[in-house]
Design an enzyme around this catalytic site. Structure first.
Site, PDB file in Angstrom:
ATOM      1  N   CYS A 187     -23.377  23.616  -5.498  1.00  0.00           N
ATOM      2  CA  CYS A 187     -23.540  24.382  -6.792  1.00  0.00           C
ATOM      3  C   CYS A 187     -22.486  23.720  -7.932  1.00  0.00           C
ATOM      4  O   CYS A 187     -21.540  24.711  -8.330  1.00  0.00           O
ATOM      5  CB  CYS A 187     -23.395  25.818  -6.269  1.00  0.00           C
ATOM      6  SG  CYS A 187     -24.294  26.506  -5.114  1.00  0.00           S
TER       7      CYS A 187
ATOM      8  N   TYR B 295     -12.968   5.053   1.668  1.00  0.00           N
ATOM      9  CA  TYR B 295     -12.860   6.421   0.887  1.00  0.00           C
ATOM     10  C   TYR B 295     -14.223   7.092   0.638  1.00  0.00           C
ATOM     11  O   TYR B 295     -14.517   7.923  -0.348  1.00  0.00           O
ATOM     12  CB  TYR B 295     -12.230   6.104  -0.540  1.00  0.00           C
ATOM     13  CG  TYR B 295     -11.031   4.919  -0.538  1.00  0.00           C
ATOM     14  CD1 TYR B 295      -9.801   5.672  -0.308  1.00  0.00           C
ATOM     15  CD2 TYR B 295     -11.148   3.896  -0.865  1.00  0.00           C
ATOM     16  CE1 TYR B 295      -8.718   4.991  -0.063  1.00  0.00           C
ATOM     17  CE2 TYR B 295      -9.771   3.018  -0.799  1.00  0.00           C
ATOM     18  CZ  TYR B 295      -8.780   3.505  -0.274  1.00  0.00           C
ATOM     19  OH  TYR B 295      -7.782   2.624  -0.293  1.00  0.00           O
TER      20      TYR B 295
HETATM   21  C1  LIG Z   1      -4.214   2.733  -0.900  1.00  0.00           C
HETATM   22  C2  LIG Z   1      -3.322   1.735  -0.475  1.00  0.00           C
HETATM   23  C3  LIG Z   1      -3.486   0.580   0.272  1.00  0.00           C
HETATM   24  C4  LIG Z   1      -5.020   0.215   0.333  1.00  0.00           C
HETATM   25  O1  LIG Z   1      -5.620   0.099  -0.952  1.00  0.00           O
HETATM   26  P1  LIG Z   1      -6.965  -0.845  -0.917  1.00  0.00           P
HETATM   27  O2  LIG Z   1      -7.323  -0.652  -2.385  1.00  0.00           O
HETATM   28  O3  LIG Z   1      -8.043   0.215  -0.205  1.00  0.00           O
HETATM   29  O4  LIG Z   1      -6.845  -1.912  -0.585  1.00  0.00           O
HETATM   30  C5  LIG Z   1      -2.692  -0.176   0.584  1.00  0.00           C
HETATM   31  N1  LIG Z   1      -1.247   0.179   0.548  1.00  0.00           N
HETATM   32  C6  LIG Z   1      -0.812   1.184   0.103  1.00  0.00           C
HETATM   33  C7  LIG Z   1       0.625   1.685  -0.018  1.00  0.00           C
HETATM   34  C8  LIG Z   1      -1.854   1.971  -0.518  1.00  0.00           C
HETATM   35  O5  LIG Z   1      -1.283   3.423  -0.981  1.00  0.00           O
END
Ligand SMILES: *Cc1c(COP(=O)(O)O)cnc(C)c1O
Length: 421
Positions: A346, A375
């Site tokens: 909603c 994600y």
């Molecule tokens: C989110 C993150 C990643 C991974 O990022 P991707 O874009 O999924 O490769 C790696 N290291 C740190 C510290 C992060 O916060």
């Protein structure tokens, strides 16, 4: 490249027909491909060879223990950002000396958990955190290996919510203050400096920002060494982007990224760590949903699916695009129609796509969202009391449910009624 292809007119995950999974677990569900995960992990290890290196999968992108075990068995390390993720890595059988701990807000309890269970290094992001880690390690009578995450002040030129390497972002310490912070790290008891860490953002579609950041890291390595610090590891973070549309995007390849690493920091004699998440998991997963209704509105037609923003939040949170394809392969040159693809939640924000050109579809048809491995499931919630959807892992012609859909009883039993009611 992934392993989700049409075979005999039906979308498959490797050798498993998607409708077979749907018949067994019901929709909506996530499905991941072992072959794709494996391929993407290997692209990185090959790109970094022959430099000594460890590819640490960023668990936050896709954290199911079966996925972690798949990668861990290949030799992958893990990048964790919470005590819970640390426990997932351990549950997948990954040894502590292949786990790095990132994140701006590690608690003392999380530090203790990792120091007790074994850890390769903490990527420390601030002086207060460094002092807390020193206290926790000292009280346990152990030494914590640390890198300091430096903020190189480069523009990753990505979505503002996932850019982390500008000086106004909350991450790391300004690279200009690194000497001071490393000097304190060397003085504090219970810490052992092992290297430098940097991570400038996610879904980067150009190599330029990496190049700028890594050149700064190379300079810093030389400077810190001249100041007497032992720098043997460089953790270069994650962030390499993936194509979310089939047609017009060509983000850099891991081989080019590897060549860039060799060019910028390859001559320093350091062990290289990288923390890719999305590039390993993103195109290794689909979200599969059914059409509940086709609703013809005034000037707009809606496809109402049984998946919603609580299952895949990226479109409503980041305005992200996911390709949506029918599971039954449309005939060549079959007519298409423009739909707004929405879920049942909603909120108007529960919209996956507006005016999306899709082949004609009918109630009950299966649709697949591509590039949903990263994600996706990890950001799902039970908003509207919609159960978290199952996750399925395919391996050749086998599939297994790696997280079952909870029952409504399980969901309701998590709430408790206080004694006065
Ligand atoms: C989110 C993150 C990643 C991974 O990022 P991707 O874009 O999924 O490769 C790696 N290291 C740190 C510290 C992060 O916060």
């Amino acid at each position: 490249m992934d392993h989700f292809l049409y075979k005999n007119g039906t979308l498959h995950a490797e050798d498993v027909a998607i409708p077979d999974i749907a018949a067994s677990v019901g929709t909506p569900f996530y499905v991941y491909s072992t072959a794709t995960l494996t391929r993407h992990y290997r692209l990185f290890t090959e790109a970094l060879s022959p430099l000594p290196h460890l590819v640490c999968f960023a668990i936050k992108s896709l954290s199911n223990v079966a996925v972690l075990k798949t990668l861990g068995n290949l030799g992958a390390g893990m990048d964790v950002v919470s005590g819970g993720e640390y426990l997932r890595a351990k549950a997948a059988g990954v040894p502590g000396d292949r786990i790095v701990f990132s994140g701006v807000g590690k608690t003392r309890a999380e530090m203790q958990l990792a120091l007790t269970g074994g850890i390769r290094q903490f990527n420390v992001e601030s002086e207060p955190e460094m002092r807390a880690l020193s206290e926790v390690a000292t009280s346990l009578g152990v030494t914590a290996p640390v890198t300091v995450r430096v903020n190189p002040d480069v523009d990753a030129r990505t979505h503002e919510k996932i850019a982390t390497g500008k000086k106004e972002n909350k991450f790391g310490i300004p690279i200009a203050r690194a000497s001071e912070v490393y000097a304190e790290a060397a003085r504090l008891p219970g810490l052992r400096v092992v290297g430098i860490d940097v991570h400038i953002g996610s879904q980067l579609t150009e190599l330029e920002p990496f190049e700028q950041a890594y050149l700064k890291v190379a300079d810093l390595t030389r400077r810190l060494r001249s100041e007497g610090h032992t720098i043997t590891r460089l953790d270069l973070g994650g962030g390499l982007g993936i194509p979310y549309t089939r047609s017009n995007e060509a983000p850099p390849l891991p081989t080019d990224y590897g060549a860039l690493i060799k060019r910028t920091v390859g001559d320093l004699g350091c062990e290289i760590e990288i923390e890719p998440g999305r590039l390993i998991s993103g195109n290794a997963g689909l979200l599969v949903a059914s059409v509940i209704y086709v609703k013809n509105g005034e000037g707009r037609d809606f496809l109402i699916l049984d998946a919603a923003m609580n299952d895949l939040v990226r479109p409503s949170m980041y305005g992200a695009h996911h390709d949506i394809v029918p599971v039954a392969e449309p005939a060549v040159a079959s007519p298409t129609q423009e739909f707004d693809v929405v879920g049942p939640v909603c909120e108007t924000g529960d919209t996956f796509a507006r005016g999306r050109d899709l082949p004609l579809v009918a109630e009950g048809d299966l649709l697949a969202f591509r590039s949903a491995g990263a994600y996706g499931a990890v950001m799902a919630s039970e908003y509207n009391t919609r159960p978290l959807i199952p996750e399925v892992l395919v391996h050749g012609d086998h599939f297994a449910v790696i997280r079952a859909r909870p029952t409504f009883d399980e969901i309701l039993n998590r709430d408790t009624i206080p004694p006065w009611l």
